[in-house]
Design a protein around this motif. Sequence first.
Motif, PDB file in Angstrom:
ATOM      1  N   LEU A  38       4.343   6.056  -5.219  1.00  0.00           N
ATOM      2  CA  LEU A  38       4.329   6.206  -6.634  1.00  0.00           C
ATOM      3  C   LEU A  38       3.351   7.232  -7.002  1.00  0.00           C
ATOM      4  O   LEU A  38       3.660   8.213  -7.739  1.00  0.00           O
TER       5      LEU A  38
ATOM      6  N   ALA B 187       0.997   4.245  -2.685  1.00  0.00           N
ATOM      7  CA  ALA B 187       1.007   5.787  -2.185  1.00  0.00           C
ATOM      8  C   ALA B 187       1.980   6.469  -2.750  1.00  0.00           C
ATOM      9  O   ALA B 187       1.798   7.648  -3.319  1.00  0.00           O
TER      10      ALA B 187
ATOM     11  N   ILE C 263       0.905  -1.166  -0.039  1.00  0.00           N
ATOM     12  CA  ILE C 263      -0.099   0.124   0.060  1.00  0.00           C
ATOM     13  C   ILE C 263       0.889   1.368  -0.127  1.00  0.00           C
ATOM     14  O   ILE C 263       0.592   2.171  -0.882  1.00  0.00           O
ATOM     15  N   VAL C 264       1.820   1.140   0.820  1.00  0.00           N
ATOM     16  CA  VAL C 264       2.725   2.311   0.759  1.00  0.00           C
ATOM     17  C   VAL C 264       3.625   2.754  -0.464  1.00  0.00           C
ATOM     18  O   VAL C 264       3.839   3.779  -0.952  1.00  0.00           O
ATOM     19  N   ILE C 265       3.977   1.497  -1.044  1.00  0.00           N
ATOM     20  CA  ILE C 265       4.613   1.599  -2.555  1.00  0.00           C
ATOM     21  C   ILE C 265       3.538   2.284  -3.401  1.00  0.00           C
ATOM     22  O   ILE C 265       3.887   3.382  -3.946  1.00  0.00           O
TER      23      ILE C 265
ATOM     24  N   VAL D 284      -5.850  12.285  -6.418  1.00  0.00           N
ATOM     25  CA  VAL D 284      -5.809  13.055  -5.127  1.00  0.00           C
ATOM     26  C   VAL D 284      -4.519  13.535  -4.931  1.00  0.00           C
ATOM     27  O   VAL D 284      -4.757  15.009  -4.485  1.00  0.00           O
TER      28      VAL D 284
ATOM     29  N   ILE E 236      -4.485   7.416  -6.079  1.00  0.00           N
ATOM     30  CA  ILE E 236      -3.725   8.355  -5.301  1.00  0.00           C
ATOM     31  C   ILE E 236      -3.185   9.368  -5.938  1.00  0.00           C
ATOM     32  O   ILE E 236      -3.234  10.560  -5.633  1.00  0.00           O
TER      33      ILE E 236
ATOM     34  N   MET F  79      -5.376   1.628  -7.684  1.00  0.00           N
ATOM     35  CA  MET F  79      -5.286   2.383  -6.494  1.00  0.00           C
ATOM     36  C   MET F  79      -4.070   3.385  -6.636  1.00  0.00           C
ATOM     37  O   MET F  79      -4.212   4.497  -6.062  1.00  0.00           O
TER      38      MET F  79
END
Lengths: 229, 594, 269
Positions: A44, A42, A38-40, A107, A104, A100
């Motif tokens: 990217l 986010a 998830i952090v990867i 956003v 992101i 995803m």
Amino acid sequence: MNIILIYGAVLVVGAILVGIAKVMNRGIKFAKFSLMEIVIMAILGVVNGVLGTPNAMFGRFLMTFTGSYGFLAFAAITGFFYIAGPLAGYIVRKPGAATMAETINGVAQVLSGNPNGAMVLGAGFLQGLMSDIGYSFFGYRNWGIVPIIVSGALAPLLQEAPEVYFFGVGNMGWGYNILATVIRMISGALYALVLVKPIGDGLAKAGVFKGTELEAAVMKQSKPKAGVM
Amino acid sequence: MTTITTHYTSTQPIVELDRVSFSYLGSDREVLQNVSLTIDSGDFVLVLGSSGSGKSTFAMLLNGLIPHSIPGQLDGTVKIDGLLTMKTPVHELATRVGMVFQDPDAQIVNVLVQDEINFGMENLRWDENVIKMKAKQAMSQLGIEHLVGRNVMSLSGGQKQKVVLASVLALEPKILVLDEPTANLDPLGTKEVFDVIGHLNHEHNITVVLIENRVDELVDLVNRVVLLENGTISLNGPPGEVYRKLRGRTGLWLPQVTEMAMRYSSETLQLPMTVQEGCDFLVNGINHLQWQLKPEIDQQASILKTSEPLLEVKNLQFQYHIKLPLVLKKISFKIESGGIVAIVGQNGSGKTTLARLLVRILNPPVGTVFLNTQDIRHLSVKDVSSQIGYVFQNPDHQFVSDTVYDELAYSLRIHGFSEAEVEEKTREMILRMDLQGKEQTSPFSLSVGERRRLSVGTMLILNQKLVILDEPTIGLDPSHSHALMALLAQLAKEFGHTMLLITHDMRLVADWTSHTIVLNQGEILFDGETREVFQDSMLLREAHLTEPPIAKVVHRLRYIVPDFPHDIVSLAQLERIMPLNVQSMYERRTDYGS
Amino acid sequence: MAHDGSFLQYRSGNSPLHKLDPLTKLAGMLAFSFLAFGTYIAWMQSLVTLVVLLIAFIFGRFRVRDLIAATWFFGIACVGFIVIQSFTLPSSGPVLFRLFGHSFTTNTTGYAYAVGLRIYTIYLVSIIFIRTTSPRDLAVSITEGLKVPYRIAYSFFVAMRMIPLMQEEMAVIRAAQQVRGMGRRKGIRGQLQNLRQLMLPLLVRSMREAGTLVHSMESRAFGAFPTRTFTDVNRMKTKGKAITLALLALVVVWYVLVGLNIIHTQYIQ
């Protein structure tokens, strides 16, 4: 009105592609993302977003000073906006990763003041979804250069629709809009080709994805001594 | 000696590792092999190991990140406070083991201090009122109540690590595992963090497992040392015992005082570790031998040379923005050709800004910076880069090529050398930097030490006269850091390069440099011989610097042996006045120390 | 340094907009974007912009200077857009004035003005939102209000938090590459190479940090439970709900009126 026809056509194409992807991937299970994944995604998305905002401003300038032709010229560099999707898909190798990361990205672009405002939110989602569909044609098993290119090329397909309205080029006719879409798809493929594999593999070789599938794959290819930290 | 009692008056083991092996997913290499270890409640364990020894993996084994979050093959058993980590959920382990990592910026999740401290408790779904109460307690334990409401980004490195510690402490763990928590901090921050950890161990009886490269600052705290090598525990015991067994190994983690004693005595009995013990050791030696100190021949006279300086800075003043405070306040200094010059000072004292002005990453005002008497504002950026090299703190930033070979060849090609010359110079530099066999490797996949050497190599390849190195030893273990400094010294000596070294490591400054500039809040507090820096206690206090242990020993010794030379700051200098051949004298006596 | 104003970041403050919960502000941002979207007529677009500016000054306590500093770049781009569009679009409607042998007509110039101003307005709305909403509050409210899984919302927030660091990092990488004597290449091919050479070091560094971050979060039990406590949350209250409903009603009414041709948002061609 032309715009409505364009929307309709785009929706039909999108629906067909999603349908094909769905049929081809029957039975595939959506794996849960680890926090690292998830952090990867986010990061990217956010990096893409931050680097994309100046790009968007540049595009805005192009369109300001060259009118409708600017839209075509801008189309050539739009590939950069889509890159988080194919890259996240390539690194994480799970369904939904591209969607995803690109959402992101959208956003992040809004929050960093993209000139196209809240519209980018939807665009990000649509780009990522199509990139994911691109990978899904290969069953999330083939990670060669072809799926990456397909993933990059498909990204702009649906997202084009809101953009057409926003930039007011809907009344430029079919030929113009198809040309713009084709340029964007080529741009998407090109950026994916040049950036995704070198960056993904480069990161894996640097040892930053310990325990992910990409790192395991890259380590298997390279000589054992390169794997020593 | 200090308290080496806990280990023997064993209470109950709080950590038990039984034949543990681990390899990461997709790799056959076992990062840890057959590791067995028990740690008792209340212990302060120092874990030593070079990069690649598996020490970070070891740390993550203790708090259950392995196997719960990090996939791989784990054999053997790990028991924490009687619980098998493999079978205990992460949230139960989180209230037993607290973990602190190296880089404060990388591990802080939130923006506001209180959000960060609440973070773990929120994850555990504690009640909001309980969270607030425990947060207050943790902050008062660490003395950081005044930081409530602050943005984490505005804190100093030491404060940030204390916030991280508070966040972990709020969960009331019995064990603290710290993975090089001070590697990114300046001397003041390091001291703050070590003081706090010592306090927690002493007053709150929290077991501490500390992975560190610095041993000097820890001699008073540690009661147990573990050495990890190639994934196995090669040494394990009370500090004195472990250090004794490290004798003869190059560049390993010995307290400087211990290293000194080892040079003079081959006895394997109790070795001194603290400053007081080191002082006693020397006093005993001197008294017993009635030994005449040799007057030292001053070899540092080069600074007083009258030739034209290589680099001269005149009244350099700088601010990033007209509304921001001055970063540098009218500073002036000269640097002569050859040798290693240190620039030291706290974070925020203006060191990095100064370095960037010298290479024109930032533009100095006209008439302030002169290279070979030429104003660098009259040189192009390209010309400056062919004469001054700049090694960034993080080597990753500087890599522009896909292979080590191309990386080194890059600047040569830009400056229009023929391919034959490029090949010759590149091959030579690969040899000089000890990177043979890595020519076709990607720079990013090299080890920390290799990356550092490569980045130094790229900055020497145009035969730059002056090379500026920003914290080149951060992230290197002692042997690599020693090797790098030896290389720099050799380059300076053989090829006449001048090295400008920005660093926080005072032992390194004392050991390797002859000229030091101390910056404090944008002003030069001191500019002169390195050994003099450590004589001026006012200066040290004002710039928040600490002298190396050997300097402390000598200062204390002066009260007992008044005619002992006061300006000894390194072991090499000590040896010049007390040659090593006195060692045989020491061996007759073993009853030094208190 | 890099994070002094070059990037749009949250600025802490005490204004009514700061105190308003993030979801209501999010609704506001979307509502005003939609209102701006639906209009191609000059006076209406001006009205929307004016309302947004008033909200910024009165409820956001923005200072004129700060707002200009944040949006001047866009202002200029939009003015350029208006001028060019006025020249290039086919003329229709009565002539307003003549310049350089070109007739500027009410409809065309009005249209160009509306579209240009719309871009500015949408940008302005985003700015007001970002400046007055702390990233954490946003993450918390999309978790509680929009049911986004907290692991995702928080990770996004963390990635956003890394932006100023990344920007500093980018400046350092550029400087480092400059020291290496690297120039910026031109053309699409050159731009791609520039990008790759910027992105790889930036990502290597960010991902190395991300590894530590993830370990730090998981060792503090992040993700251990499906929910977590949030302390000091700025939740949507009655006032927020009322504002959101009012905004929703406004957008609906606006588009209904447009749909029924009661108000015209486009010049009739």
